[in-house]
Design an enzyme around this catalytic site. Sequence first.
Site, PDB file in Angstrom:
ATOM      1  N   ASN A  74     -10.064  53.223  -0.505  1.00 53.35           N
ATOM      2  CA  ASN A  74      -9.300  52.371  -1.412  1.00 53.35           C
ATOM      3  C   ASN A  74     -10.285  51.570  -2.268  1.00 53.35           C
ATOM      4  O   ASN A  74     -10.881  50.615  -1.803  1.00 53.35           O
ATOM      5  CB  ASN A  74      -8.416  51.431  -0.563  1.00 53.35           C
ATOM      6  N   TRP A  75     -10.425  51.996  -3.519  1.00 57.68           N
ATOM      7  CA  TRP A  75     -11.410  51.342  -4.395  1.00 57.68           C
ATOM      8  C   TRP A  75     -10.930  49.970  -4.869  1.00 57.68           C
ATOM      9  O   TRP A  75     -11.687  49.224  -5.458  1.00 57.68           O
ATOM     10  CB  TRP A  75     -11.711  52.221  -5.603  1.00 57.68           C
ATOM     11  N   LYS A  76      -9.647  49.681  -4.691  1.00 62.56           N
ATOM     12  CA  LYS A  76      -9.059  48.437  -5.189  1.00 62.56           C
ATOM     13  C   LYS A  76      -9.359  48.293  -6.693  1.00 62.56           C
ATOM     14  O   LYS A  76      -9.433  49.303  -7.385  1.00 62.56           O
ATOM     15  CB  LYS A  76      -9.549  47.240  -4.361  1.00 62.56           C
ATOM     16  N   HIS A  93       0.232  47.639   1.081  1.00 60.53           N
ATOM     17  CA  HIS A  93      -1.096  47.092   1.408  1.00 60.53           C
ATOM     18  C   HIS A  93      -0.991  45.568   1.494  1.00 60.53           C
ATOM     19  O   HIS A  93      -0.249  44.949   0.726  1.00 60.53           O
ATOM     20  CB  HIS A  93      -2.107  47.497   0.339  1.00 60.53           C
ATOM     21  N   GLU A 117      -2.758  43.232   0.488  1.00 55.71           N
ATOM     22  CA  GLU A 117      -3.012  42.491  -0.765  1.00 55.71           C
ATOM     23  C   GLU A 117      -1.776  42.526  -1.666  1.00 55.71           C
ATOM     24  O   GLU A 117      -1.483  41.556  -2.370  1.00 55.71           O
ATOM     25  CB  GLU A 117      -4.252  43.072  -1.471  1.00 55.71           C
ATOM     26  N   GLU A 174      -3.942  47.735   9.475  1.00 53.41           N
ATOM     27  CA  GLU A 174      -5.030  46.940   8.914  1.00 53.41           C
ATOM     28  C   GLU A 174      -4.795  45.469   9.225  1.00 53.41           C
ATOM     29  O   GLU A 174      -4.010  44.804   8.537  1.00 53.41           O
ATOM     30  CB  GLU A 174      -5.086  47.113   7.392  1.00 53.41           C
ATOM     31  N   GLY A 178     -11.987  43.096   4.282  1.00 51.97           N
ATOM     32  CA  GLY A 178     -12.961  42.502   3.382  1.00 51.97           C
ATOM     33  C   GLY A 178     -13.717  41.328   3.969  1.00 51.97           C
ATOM     34  O   GLY A 178     -14.390  40.589   3.241  1.00 51.97           O
ATOM     35  N   SER A 202     -12.746  46.465   7.152  1.00 50.12           N
ATOM     36  CA  SER A 202     -14.206  46.403   7.260  1.00 50.12           C
ATOM     37  C   SER A 202     -14.823  47.568   8.036  1.00 50.12           C
ATOM     38  O   SER A 202     -15.836  47.397   8.717  1.00 50.12           O
ATOM     39  CB  SER A 202     -14.647  45.066   7.874  1.00 50.12           C
ATOM     40  N   GLY A 255     -12.163  50.166   2.450  1.00 49.36           N
ATOM     41  CA  GLY A 255     -12.264  49.479   1.169  1.00 49.36           C
ATOM     42  C   GLY A 255     -13.715  49.458   0.700  1.00 49.36           C
ATOM     43  O   GLY A 255     -14.209  50.406   0.098  1.00 49.36           O
ATOM     44  N   GLY A 256     -14.398  48.380   1.013  1.00 47.86           N
ATOM     45  CA  GLY A 256     -15.764  48.158   0.517  1.00 47.86           C
ATOM     46  C   GLY A 256     -16.701  49.347   0.675  1.00 47.86           C
ATOM     47  O   GLY A 256     -17.411  49.726  -0.267  1.00 47.86           O
TER      48      GLY A 256
HETATM   49  P1  PGA Z   1     -12.242  46.765   3.635  1.00 49.09           P
HETATM   50  O1  PGA Z   1     -10.805  47.067   2.994  1.00 49.09           O
HETATM   51  O2  PGA Z   1     -12.726  48.055   4.249  1.00 49.09           O
HETATM   52  O3  PGA Z   1     -13.086  46.317   2.478  1.00 49.09           O
HETATM   53  O4  PGA Z   1     -12.047  45.718   4.658  1.00 49.09           O
HETATM   54  C1  PGA Z   1      -9.854  47.835   3.692  1.00 49.09           C
HETATM   55  C2  PGA Z   1      -8.563  47.895   2.927  1.00 49.09           C
HETATM   56  O5  PGA Z   1      -8.144  46.878   2.356  1.00 49.09           O
HETATM   57  O6  PGA Z   1      -7.910  48.950   2.871  1.00 49.09           O
END
Ligand code: PGA
Length: 250
Positions: free
Chosen positions: A9-11, A95, A97, A167, A173, A212, A233-234
């Site tokens: 997930n590049w966000k 998600h 967010e 998650e 993050g 993470s 994500g990251g």
């Molecule tokens: P993260 O993000 O790996 O940066 O914690 C995961 C996600 O939000 O899907």
Amino acid sequence: MANMIVAGNWKMNASKSAVTEILSGLKQGLVGTSGAELVVFPPFPYLAQVQQELAGTSIRIGLQNVCAAPKGAFTGEVSLAMAAEFGVTYVLVGHSERRALFAEDDAQVAAKYVATQAANLTPILCVGETLEQREQGQTLAVVNAQVQAIIDAAGADSFANAVIAYEPVWAIGTGLTASPAQAQAVHQAIREHVAKVAPVEAASMKILYGGSVTAASAAELFAQADIDGSLVGGASLQAESFLAIGQAAQ
Ligand code: PGA
């Protein structure tokens, strides 16, 4: 056939040049990742570029968010039919967010899930508790309620064509990861919750862990009985670290 899904997930990150850099790195380094189906979730404007650059590869394309309505006066939204034209196969729904920053509730998440399946694409339903909820011992109640909202709207047998991503909000993050045992306990509880009404679908559905995840934590997470991959994500923004997570799925 790949048993695991490793989804990136590049966000709201990347640029035209960064897309090319990540994808060329992924294409060059795919060796040793056949245990996982790799999926990238770029921001909308890069879908055409991603589709073109991934043509002929095994890497799949996902959407970070979608509008449940088919078309019309929904300024700023993107439809499933549009996504399908760009080779999208997976759609993230709910998600944390989206839930926290854009006030998406269970009803909206369910509508997106139902619409995604109706368009013959596969939803990845994201669920997870906040730190406060975990500290109050509410983790399983919160997560099962998020899953139950989908069962009520779409039926438990809908999980035959869906993926769940657990998650924990406190792990996204933050550099904090649920321990493999903590993650496994929640994954098992989700599978048991679905199994009460749809045992066959529960046994085969994939439940990804996210929060993470890095190459260092992936192998031990993937060794757990109910963890079927990860939503990253990251670490998905660099080909090397994303590939290393894919390799951990061997
Ligand atoms: P993260 O993000 O790996 O940066 O914690 C995961 C996600 O939000 O899907």
